[in-house]
Design an enzyme around this catalytic site. Structure first.
Site, mmCIF file in Angstrom:
data_model
loop_
_atom_site.group_PDB
_atom_site.id
_atom_site.type_symbol
_atom_site.label_atom_id
_atom_site.label_comp_id
_atom_site.label_asym_id
_atom_site.label_seq_id
_atom_site.Cartn_x
_atom_site.Cartn_y
_atom_site.Cartn_z
ATOM 1 N N CYS A 9 0.849 -1.202 0.000
ATOM 2 C CA CYS A 9 0.000 0.000 0.000
ATOM 3 C C CYS A 9 0.881 1.248 0.000
ATOM 4 C CB CYS A 9 -0.907 0.019 1.232
ATOM 5 S SG CYS A 9 -2.334 -1.083 1.123
ATOM 6 N N HIS A 48 -6.196 -2.629 -1.008
ATOM 7 C CA HIS A 48 -5.560 -3.634 -0.145
ATOM 8 C C HIS A 48 -6.495 -4.816 0.083
ATOM 9 C CE1 HIS A 48 -3.000 -5.193 3.084
ATOM 10 N NE2 HIS A 48 -4.142 -5.560 3.628
ATOM 11 N N ASN A 88 1.923 -16.541 -4.497
ATOM 12 C CA ASN A 88 2.198 -17.283 -3.275
ATOM 13 C C ASN A 88 1.035 -17.004 -2.338
ATOM 14 O OD1 ASN A 88 4.670 -18.366 -4.109
ATOM 15 N ND2 ASN A 88 5.742 -16.480 -3.576
ATOM 16 N N HIS A 101 -0.495 -10.042 -4.756
ATOM 17 C CA HIS A 101 0.396 -9.662 -5.855
ATOM 18 C C HIS A 101 0.654 -10.859 -6.751
ATOM 19 C CE1 HIS A 101 2.777 -10.811 -2.338
ATOM 20 N NE2 HIS A 101 3.649 -11.348 -3.174
HETATM 21 P P1 5GP Z 1 5.764 -13.040 -1.586
HETATM 22 O O1 5GP Z 1 6.852 -13.844 -0.926
HETATM 23 O O2 5GP Z 1 4.850 -12.393 -0.560
HETATM 24 O O3 5GP Z 1 5.027 -13.792 -2.647
HETATM 25 O O4 5GP Z 1 6.519 -11.909 -2.396
HETATM 26 C C1 5GP Z 1 6.884 -10.680 -1.888
HETATM 27 C C2 5GP Z 1 7.875 -10.090 -2.869
HETATM 28 O O5 5GP Z 1 7.977 -8.714 -2.610
HETATM 29 C C3 5GP Z 1 9.289 -10.694 -2.760
HETATM 30 O O6 5GP Z 1 9.668 -11.242 -4.010
HETATM 31 C C4 5GP Z 1 10.150 -9.490 -2.361
HETATM 32 O O7 5GP Z 1 11.417 -9.504 -2.963
HETATM 33 C C5 5GP Z 1 9.315 -8.303 -2.810
HETATM 34 N N1 5GP Z 1 9.477 -7.101 -2.012
HETATM 35 C C6 5GP Z 1 9.408 -7.005 -0.653
HETATM 36 N N2 5GP Z 1 9.592 -5.741 -0.265
HETATM 37 C C7 5GP Z 1 9.761 -5.012 -1.403
HETATM 38 C C8 5GP Z 1 10.000 -3.624 -1.640
HETATM 39 O O8 5GP Z 1 10.085 -2.786 -0.737
HETATM 40 N N3 5GP Z 1 10.132 -3.238 -2.934
HETATM 41 C C9 5GP Z 1 10.057 -4.119 -3.975
HETATM 42 N N4 5GP Z 1 10.208 -3.642 -5.201
HETATM 43 N N5 5GP Z 1 9.824 -5.439 -3.785
HETATM 44 C C10 5GP Z 1 9.702 -5.880 -2.512
HETATM 45 ZN ZN ZN Z 2 -1.731 -3.287 1.166
#
Ligand code: 5GP
Ligand code: ZN
Length: 112
Positions: A9, A48, A88, A101
């Site tokens: 967010c 969100h 995920n 996402h």
């Molecule tokens: P999840 O594990 O929840 O499927 O993926 C979260 C993703 O968000 C991860 O691949 C991680 O690298 C990415 N991520 C986390 N924090 C940030 C951020 O502050 N900026 C960006 N660009 N990506 C982020």
């Molecule tokens: Zn959010």
């Protein structure tokens, strides 16, 4: 609608910088900070909601909208010959950010 403690967010609000490749009123696509492939984008809704919406949830309309935008966005960002779309969903899948996402992974032949 937005959660001030949610990192995505805050990215959507411009409070945390990101390398944006696409933005409209409903969604944002930006580069993952820790890329797992040559191209690794994250597509998020501006609203969100933590994970895939269930039947009857109006957020499903946003998800459908995102899924119709992602192919052209991926194509325009180095995934002309294909990409993998990953959600995920939940802790067992390794979800770390609880704002829905889609990972868009491509730019190379991906190992399965
Ligand atoms: P999840 O594990 O929840 O499927 O993926 C979260 C993703 O968000 C991860 O691949 C991680 O690298 C990415 N991520 C986390 N924090 C940030 C951020 O502050 N900026 C960006 N660009 N990506 C982020
Ligand atoms: Zn959010």
């Amino acid at each position: 609608m937005t959660d001030k403690n949610c990192i995505f967010c805050r990215i959507a609000a411009g409070e945390i910088p990101s390398a944006k490749v696409y933005e409209d009123d409903k969604m944002l696509v930006f580069k993952d900070i820790e890329p797992k492939a040559k191209v690794h984008l994250l597509a998020i809704a501006k609203a969100h909601f933590p994970s895939l919406p269930e039947e009857g949830d109006e957020n499903a309309l946003t998800v459908a909208y995102m899924l119709t935008k992602i192919p052209a966005i991926a194509r325009a960002n180095g995934c002309e010959s294909g990409y993998r779309l990953v959600v995920n969903q939940g802790v067992d899948a390794g979800q770390t950010v609880f704002h829905l996402h889609f990972h868009i992974l491509g730019g190379e032949t991906l190992p399965w």
